[in-house]
Design a protein around this motif. Structure first.
Motif, PDB file in Angstrom:
ATOM      1  N   ASN A 969       0.828  -1.216   0.000  1.00  0.00           N
ATOM      2  CA  ASN A 969       0.000   0.000   0.000  1.00  0.00           C
ATOM      3  C   ASN A 969       0.856   1.256   0.000  1.00  0.00           C
ATOM      4  OD1 ASN A 969      -2.043  -1.803   0.193  1.00  0.00           O
ATOM      5  ND2 ASN A 969      -2.489  -1.436   2.349  1.00  0.00           N
ATOM      6  N   LEU A 970       1.934   1.211   0.776  1.00  0.00           N
ATOM      7  CA  LEU A 970       2.800   2.386   0.873  1.00  0.00           C
ATOM      8  C   LEU A 970       3.408   2.723  -0.484  1.00  0.00           C
ATOM      9  CD1 LEU A 970       4.383   4.449   2.675  1.00  0.00           C
ATOM     10  CD2 LEU A 970       6.140   2.739   2.900  1.00  0.00           C
ATOM     11  N   LEU A 971       3.933   1.689  -1.155  1.00  0.00           N
ATOM     12  CA  LEU A 971       4.586   1.909  -2.442  1.00  0.00           C
ATOM     13  C   LEU A 971       3.599   2.490  -3.452  1.00  0.00           C
ATOM     14  CD1 LEU A 971       7.178   1.506  -4.135  1.00  0.00           C
ATOM     15  CD2 LEU A 971       6.300  -0.711  -4.785  1.00  0.00           C
ATOM     16  N   ASN A 972       2.412   1.888  -3.518  1.00  0.00           N
ATOM     17  CA  ASN A 972       1.429   2.373  -4.483  1.00  0.00           C
ATOM     18  C   ASN A 972       0.973   3.787  -4.172  1.00  0.00           C
ATOM     19  OD1 ASN A 972       1.259   0.312  -6.362  1.00  0.00           O
ATOM     20  ND2 ASN A 972       0.137  -0.955  -4.904  1.00  0.00           N
ATOM     21  N   LYS A 973       0.838   4.077  -2.878  1.00  0.00           N
ATOM     22  CA  LYS A 973       0.395   5.410  -2.484  1.00  0.00           C
ATOM     23  C   LYS A 973       1.433   6.452  -2.893  1.00  0.00           C
ATOM     24  CE  LYS A 973      -3.006   7.341  -0.496  1.00  0.00           C
ATOM     25  NZ  LYS A 973      -4.369   7.082  -0.897  1.00  0.00           N
ATOM     26  N   ILE A 974       2.691   6.141  -2.603  1.00  0.00           N
ATOM     27  CA  ILE A 974       3.754   7.119  -2.870  1.00  0.00           C
ATOM     28  C   ILE A 974       3.914   7.350  -4.363  1.00  0.00           C
ATOM     29  CG2 ILE A 974       6.258   7.491  -2.736  1.00  0.00           C
ATOM     30  CD1 ILE A 974       5.357   7.760  -0.039  1.00  0.00           C
ATOM     31  N   ILE A 975       3.918   6.246  -5.138  1.00  0.00           N
ATOM     32  CA  ILE A 975       4.242   6.376  -6.555  1.00  0.00           C
ATOM     33  C   ILE A 975       3.119   7.088  -7.307  1.00  0.00           C
ATOM     34  CG2 ILE A 975       3.342   4.261  -7.593  1.00  0.00           C
ATOM     35  CD1 ILE A 975       6.274   3.909  -8.644  1.00  0.00           C
ATOM     36  N   LEU A 976       1.917   7.063  -6.762  1.00  0.00           N
ATOM     37  CA  LEU A 976       0.803   7.759  -7.422  1.00  0.00           C
ATOM     38  C   LEU A 976       0.546   9.137  -6.808  1.00  0.00           C
ATOM     39  CD1 LEU A 976      -1.692   4.764  -7.799  1.00  0.00           C
ATOM     40  CD2 LEU A 976       0.020   5.567  -9.406  1.00  0.00           C
ATOM     41  N   GLY A 977       1.418   9.529  -5.883  1.00  0.00           N
ATOM     42  CA  GLY A 977       1.206  10.823  -5.215  1.00  0.00           C
ATOM     43  C   GLY A 977       1.461  11.987  -6.136  1.00  0.00           C
ATOM     44  N   PRO A 978       0.899  13.162  -5.797  1.00  0.00           N
ATOM     45  CA  PRO A 978       1.100  14.355  -6.640  1.00  0.00           C
ATOM     46  C   PRO A 978       2.547  14.829  -6.555  1.00  0.00           C
ATOM     47  CG  PRO A 978      -0.064  14.917  -4.626  1.00  0.00           C
ATOM     48  CD  PRO A 978       0.065  13.437  -4.621  1.00  0.00           C
TER      49      PRO A 978
END
Length: 1447
Positions: A969-978
């Motif tokens: 979840n962390l990786l996906n959240k960060i990589i899709l962050g603005p």
């Protein structure tokens, strides 16, 4: 039964006809006198309080040990108390055998116990208040006690009492103890002379205690406080009110500081060096050096450890004794009536005394207390020594880093990674080895003793059990090695995963613009899967190891008991059974630990090898020519007024300026006067450690107080020349001569002393500290506001500083806010300008700056600031338009000097070179930027063990599942962050979530959780077992439970704070090491080694004090839970003996009580650890709440035409853009129309919104009003992935990823080789790539470091060509390419992109003169929008003024 002092069953008790001293009862009464005397004298003094008697020495801590013989006195007093306890017990047991009460048997002993306790309390109070005269009372007491005891002893001798009688032994021992205490007292009088002498001894407290900052008092408190960590109470209790911070734990005592220990270790190591100096093939031994420096405390610790281990055997022996005597009492009660009581002179033999169950219970209690105290003392001493050793090693490594030869680092013999490992891993390995060291020699003794005792109990069958243990030990060892392997592979995978994550984070902008997030994300996920498999293996082996630990003793016991039953054909006595069970438990611990210790020993040997290699590697030469004095005063900071150098004339083209150029009248160069030459290199040949000369035949002079420019093509050795002068290269022959005649310059009105040989240096690759902007610029010099302002203005840093979140107090560097290449470079130049040094080296300071910033820096910073100060400047540059300002020019080519002289000289002597320069004149160059019934018994045991295995596996694997989901979840959240998130959040912070926090979640939480459940259940089952055997135990449990609750409550809070302090102080230390290694040349050029060493020592000490307090807090807890455990054993024993019925249950209860002590402190420690570790989950969770970019568009991807955008027509309608909802808009109502295939140039000053416009095409910024329509589709409706995958962009900073060239050009693997070669050809790279091994599959290292910056930029161009998009956006793409290549590229873009729309964002206007359309922007608005011809024809157009400035 009547009570009388001498008993009333004997008429002769009060008969003194034979002489007073012949009456035993009188002698006992006489023994009361000294004790009563002491109590009468000391109580008033202690209670009235004599606060008025202030101490002669003002001291802030009441912990100072004033009197000699302090420790001896405490030890003797404790021994005395123990003997008193034995005397009381002997008296009571003897009295029980009498017909009436005989108080004289135990009353004097009780009074003696009270008196001895009072004596030590009294002494402690006198000592802390430094009033030695009051010690006379004690002196008199010791003499009286000695005399009365001697009388008693003499009386026994006359009566012919044999030695075997206990009372005789006790009296003899007491006479000796009182005599020794008397001697201690006489010694105090001899040393301190407080009485009988004319002049009493003056005392000074230790330096540490005069310093209020020292809060670590372990070395200074009295023995009891040392053993129980009593002095820690205030700190641990205060943690409840306010968190413990660095101020609360203060400084390290001098003896523990890194510097002190470094000096010790260094001296020992230097001795080793001397010894092996004449034996060429031997290397100095670090082991011996460590032993010489830290051997004594290790021996002390080992002694404590031996004592503790030997006392450990008291447990099984006492249990066996208690169960035996209990059985005997039960049998005797049934078959005998009360024996006739004896007469008054009964003496007890030692044997009878030790046959009493109660006596054994008390002895067991005392043995436990002592054993635990010794064990904790041993732990503490090793930990303190380990910390001292680590401090010393870190200082040694750091000093070596500062002397490492640069070639070592650049040739890759010593990588930064290796240095970081030395600091983070090898020193810790050695520290841990030291912690486990005493085990190495304590274990064999423990094992041998255990086997002997077992053999005594069970004869041959014991050896069978021991054999089982020995045979199963290899399995343990095998599991341990497997564990180590699993750990290593986990480490490898997590390092790889971190490397990939780091690359993603560094290139996140590019990934988003190219819509490649998923490719890189999948790559990280793949590595993560491997890492998780490895973690699962690790968990499996850990569980197996716990399983073996539980299984081995049980298997051994089974084997023993079975053999015993068959061999002796009689049942095992309970006493034997329990003693042997307990002994097997003791035996297993060392065997289990053995594998760990052996593993650590192997690791320690490897670490020492690595350290040795590092410590004997090459160092740079000693630069005797640059003295190391660095006292610098700052009077030279006068106002910058006065002479202005000739302003740069922007009206005429530079060519004309060059022709009409004349030597400025400032100061004529007299080349042959030595005064005027600052540095001279004669016949120099220099190499980067390969033996091949990189620079050859160098003969140059650098004139004092003038500006020397070094020019030449990329890779011709300009930077190497600077480093050679600084002494960073190996000199093959020739020499560098620094002029050291004091400069007297009448033109300077202010006298100034400058550090003559310190050099200010700005490297080509900017190097920043992890510190604030201000600290980076000042770099350890005093702060001078005026000068600081002048420097920041000269480097035009003020606008950048205003944009930062906290102005110039913002943290920058690795862990700080990301700065652009230009900003980093300007900060480095500002640092060089700010330093007050005679000589300034600037290595290509203009490479990352646009034309306005470059001119400003040249004009304000160099021509005004430096030249007015008459500083000698050596400038490497590609900006040939600045040549007219140079006083002296050195032109280089392929590692030798092509020409040297003034511009005039070159103009006349080398016309060809001069003409070449003239043609290139408007161009610029390059930019750089971790049992009883055997069957039942065996079945029960088996079930228990298997369940233990299942539980631990379940807990571990559940923990890993949670870890897996969290990371995903962390990786996906960060990589899709603005993108804004990455601009405002320091990279180090995000990386920390993936490294440290993920590591805790993966590797620490599951085992902690498992250990917590296990130890809690074991404690509960033990308490349940004892309560079942003797229900009365529950009553005694209440107060113990309350005490335990408070201990754990206070400890957990303090432990959490201290652990956080330890973690937070470790990171800056590691960063400081890697920072230093990266900025070596800069630090050495500035001559700031001493300051960095000092900083390193401070950081080490801060980390060490936090760790020391943490381990002291752990000892505090363990001592207390151990004492509680001992109390539980005592209550269990006493209640069982008094109320128990079955000797079997009694033994079982005691056996369980003994194990409790181990588990109690584990419960608390695990609880505290878990609390801290959950912090990592909290931190990761805080990132999971962040908003992602909106990837879904309103259109379905299938509705978008396959070849969109085909034409490349762009309509910008009323566009308003901002970075975040709460920020001001950066583009305001922008309108523009770009026809298909047009070449458009956008220009404007820094911050005019050019780059924001390019980001708007990709929806990287928030479009809150207006729209961009490309080929008839509003881009806001498209799914983000579709939009970004159809456009191309080339960014200003060239970013390459580790992998192959093919992967860098086409990570999606969609293109054919031909297409890739074609792109490389367009980008002028085809020949270079062909020459590489592997061609398209040639390796690209991390960040593309194996290519020059210019080549990286070309690869990025090729990457854009590969994607056949009809719209290409170029953001400053040619900033770091030399002019010749740039010219070719301009043509290529015109031909290869003839039918595509190209939007170029330009800092340098000449690159867009050939465009079809020019857009000029200012502050987010479009000011001009027309063809370049039309704009140039208008006199007042801004574009025209830009072009004139750029000529």
């Amino acid at each position: 039964m009547k009570v009388a002092f001498c008993g009333n069953d004997n008429a002769s008790a009060y008969d003194i006809s034979a002489g007073v001293l012949k009456n035993v009862c009188f002698v006992d009464a006489l023994n009361l006198v000294p004790h009563v005397f002491l109590l009468f004298i000391t109580f008033p003094i202690l209670f009235i309080g004599w606060g008025s008697q202030s101490s002669k020495v003002q001291i802030h801590h009441n912990t100072w040990l004033h009197f000699p013989g302090h420790n001896l006195r405490w030890i003797l007093t404790f021994t005395l108390l123990f003997v008193h306890v034995c005397e009381i017990a002997e008296g009571i047991v003897s009295d029980a055998n009498m017909k009436s009460r005989h108080l004289h048997l135990f009353l004097p002993a009780m009074m003696g116990f009270v008196a001895a306790t009072t004596a030590i309390v009294y002494y402690h109070n006198i000592e802390t208040s430094n009033f030695p005269k009051l010690l006379l009372a004690l002196f008199v007491y010791w003499i009286m006690a000695f005399v009365t005891k001697t009388i008693k002893l003499v009386r026994y001798c006359e009566d012919g009492v044999p030695l075997s009688q206990l009372r005789f032994c006790i009296t003899g021992i007491m006479v000796i103890l009182y005599g020794l205490l008397m001697a201690v007292e006489i010694n105090v009088i001899r040393v301190r002379r407080y009485v009988f002498f004319m002049n009493p001894q003056k005392v000074k407290p230790p330096e540490d205690l005069q310093d209020l900052g020292v809060r670590f008092l372990q070395p200074f408190v009295n023995l009891l406080s040392k053993a129980t960590y009593w002095w820690m109470n205030t700190l641990i209790i205060s943690a409840h009110k306010k968190p413990i911070d660095l101020k609360a734990i203060g400084k390290l005592p001098i003896a523990m500081r890194a510097l002190t220990n470094y000096v010790c270790l260094k001296e020992a190591y230097e001795e080793q060096k001397k010894e092996v100096a004449n034996q060429p093939n031997k290397i100095p031994s670090i082991w011996l050096a460590m032993y010489r420096a830290f051997g004594r405390p290790i021996l002390l610790s080992s002694t404590f450890r031996y004592l503790a281990d030997l006392l450990g055997f008291a447990g099984p022996l006492c249990i066996s004794g208690i169960v035996d005597s209990f059985q005997n009492i039960n049998q005797n009660d049934t078959n005998t009536t009360e024996k006739s009581k004896e007469t008054s002179t009964s003496y007890l033999s030692s044997q009878d005394f030790l046959g009493n169950a109660y006596v054994l219970a008390v002895l067991l209690f005392l043995a436990l207390i002592l054993q635990r105290t010794f064990l904790q003392a041993s732990y503490y001493v090793t930990i303190e020594t380990g910390i001292n050793l680590r401090g010393a090693l870190l200082a040694m490594i750091y000093n070596k880093i500062l002397r490492l030869s640069t070639s070592n680092l650049s040739m890759g013999e010593m990588t930064l990674g290796q240095i970081n490992n030395l600091v983070a891993i090898e020193t810790n390995q050695l520290m841990w080895f030291l912690f486990l060291c005493p085990n190495l020699w304590a274990m064999p003794v423990q094992i041998i003793m255990g086997v002997i005792l077992l053999y005594n109990l069970l004869r041959v069958s014991a050896l069978v059990g021991a054999a089982v243990i020995v045979l199963l030990a290899p399995i343990q060892y095998f599991i341990a090695t497997k564990l180590a392997e699993a750990q290593k592979s986990t480490l490898d995978y997590s390092t790889e995963r971190l490397k990939k994550t780091n690359e993603i984070l560094k290139g996140i902008k590019l990934l988003k613009l190219y819509a490649w997030e998923h490719i890189f994300c999948t790559s990280v996920e793949e590595t993560r899967t491997k890492e998780l498999i490895s973690l699962k293996t690790f968990a499996l082996y850990t569980s197996l190891s716990i399983f073996m630990n539980a299984a081995i003793p049980i298997a051994a016991v089974l084997a023993t008991f079975v053999t015993y039953e068959y061999q002796n054909e009689e049942t095992l006595k309970p006493a034997q059974a329990f003693a042997s069970l307990s002994l097997f438990h003791i035996l297993v611990t060392p065997l289990f630990l053995l594998s760990t210790v052996v593993r650590f020993a192997v690791k320690a040997v490897i670490s020492v090898q690595k350290l040795n290699e590092f410590l004997i590697s090459d160092e740079i030469g000693d630069d005797s020519w640059r003295t190391a004095e660095s006292s610098v005063t700052y009077e030279s900071c006068k106002k910058h007024t006065g002479l202005h150098t000739k302003a740069i004339n922007r009206k005429q083209p530079l060519r004309h300026q060059l022709d009409s150029y004349e030597q400025p009248p400032r100061r004529q160069l007299r080349p042959f006067e030595i005064d005027d030459i600052a540095i001279k290199v004669t016949n120099g040949y220099f190499s980067w450690g390969s033996g091949l000369a990189t620079l050859s035949n160098i003969n140059i002079r650098i004139p004092t107080g003038q500006m020397t420019m070094i020019v030449g093509q990329v890779g011709c050795g300009k930077s190497s020349l600077l480093l050679a002068i600084l002494g960073e290269m190996q000199t093959l022959e020739g020499k560098v001569h620094w002029n050291n005649i004091n400069e007297t310059d009448p033109s300077c009105d202010t006298t100034r002393s400058r550090n003559r040989y310190s050099v200010a240096y700005a490297a080509q690759k900017p190097w920043l500290l992890n510190a604030t902007v201000e600290e980076n610029i000042i770099f350890g010099s005093p702060f001078n506001k005026q000068r600081y302002k002048a420097v920041t203005d000269a480097c035009s840093l003020q606008p950048d500083i205003d944009l930062l979140p906290f102005g110039d107090q913002t943290e920058i560097g690795e862990r700080g806010i990301n700065l652009s290449g230009g900003q980093r470079q300007r900060i480095c130049v500002a640092r060089a300008l700010y330093q007050n040094t005679n000589i300034v080296f600037l290595d290509d300071p203009f490479s990352a700056l646009d034309i306005h910033l470059s001119d400003h820096l040249m004009q304000e910073g160099i021509l005004k600031f430096l030249q007015e100060d008459k500083r000698t400047l050596i400038l490497v540059t590609h900006k040939l338009q600045y040549l007219p300002h140079a006083d002296w020019i050195i032109a280089m080519k392929d590692g030798y000097v092509l020409r040297e002289g003034t511009l005039k000289d070159i103009q006349t002597k080398d016309v060809e070179l001069y003409e070449h320069w003239k043609t290139l004149m408007n161009r610029q160059d390059q930019e750089l930027e971790k049992s009883y019934h055997v069957a039942v018994f065996s079945m029960l045991c088996g079930a228990g063990i298997v369940l233990c295995l299942i539980t631990s596996l379940t807990v571990e694997w559940m923990g890993l599942t949670a870890a897996k989901n969290l990371h995903h979840n962390l990786l996906n959240k960060i990589i899709l962050g603005p993108i804004r998130f990455f601009d405002t959040t320091p990279l180090g912070l995000i990386l920390n979530r993936f490294s440290a926090d993920t590591n805790i979640i993966d590797q620490h939480i599951p085992p902690t959780l498992e250990s917590l459940t296990r130890s809690t259940l074991l404690c509960l089952s033990a308490i349940g077992m004892i309560s079942y055997a003797t229900p009365w135990f529950l009553v005694a449990l209440v107060p113990l439970g309350v005490a335990f609750y408070f201990i754990q409550k206070y400890f957990r809070v303090a432990s959490k704070d201290l652990q956080e302090l330890d973690d937070s102080t470790q990171l800056p230390l590691l960063c400081h090491f890697s920072e230093t290694a990266e900025g070596l040349t800069t630090i050495r050029a500035f001559r700031h080694e001493a300051r960095f060493k000092q900083h390193m020592l401070e950081l080490t000490d801060t980390n060490n004090i936090a760790y020391l307090f943490l381990s002291a807090a752990n000892r505090w807890l363990e001592v207390r839970t151990d004492y509680l455990g001992a109390c539980i054993v005592l209550t269990a024993a006493v209640t069982s003996i008094t109320y128990g019925s079955d000797s079997g249950l009694l033994g079982l209860g005691l056996l369980y009580a003994l194990t409790i002590t181990n588990y109690l402190n584990w419960v608390v420690r695990n609880l505290a650890d878990l609390e801290v570790q959950m912090g990592a989950v909290k931190k990761v969770n805080s990132f999971l709440t962040m908003e992602s970019e909106n990837y879904e568009g309103t259109m379905d991807p299938s509705q978008v035409p396959k070849d969109w955008p085909q034409e490349g027509e762009i309509k910008i309608e009323d566009l308003c853009v901002r970075y975040e909802n709460n920020l001001k808009p950066v583009l305001k109502h922008v309108k523009a129309y770009i026809k298909p295939g047009q070449k458009v140039g956008i220009c404007g000053r820094t911050g005019s919104g050019k780059s924001s416009l390019s980001l708007a095409f990709f929806r990287m910024v928030d479009i809150f009003d207006g729209k961009i329509v490309i080929d008839g589709i509003d881009i806001c409706k498209l799914p983000l992935h579709t939009l970004r995958s159809r456009l191309s962009i080339i960014l200003q900073d060239p970013i390459l990823f580790s992998g192959s060239i093919r992967f860098n050009l086409d990570p999606e693997c969609k293109c054919t080789d031909d297409r890739l070669w074609e792109a490389l050809e367009i980008a002028q790279l085809k020949n270079m790539v062909k020459s590489l091994p592997g061609g398209l599959d040639a390796v690209v290292t991390e960040g593309g470091e194996n290519f020059s910056v210019g080549q990286r930029q070309l690869f990025c161009l090729a990457r854009a060509f590969v994607r056949k998009s009809s719209i290409l956006i170029m953001d400053e793409a040619t900033a770091s390419i030399d002019m010749a290549t740039e010219n070719i590229l301009q043509k290529v873009v015109m031909t290869a992109f003839v039918d595509r729309t190209v939007v170029t964002i330009a800092h340098r206007v000449h690159t867009i003169l050939t465009a079809d359309l020019v857009i000029v922007m200012k502050r987010g608005n479009i000011l001009e929008n027309d063809t370049p011809e039309n704009l140039l024809s208008r006199e007042d157009s801004i574009f025209a003024s830009f072009v004139r400035a750029d000529m």
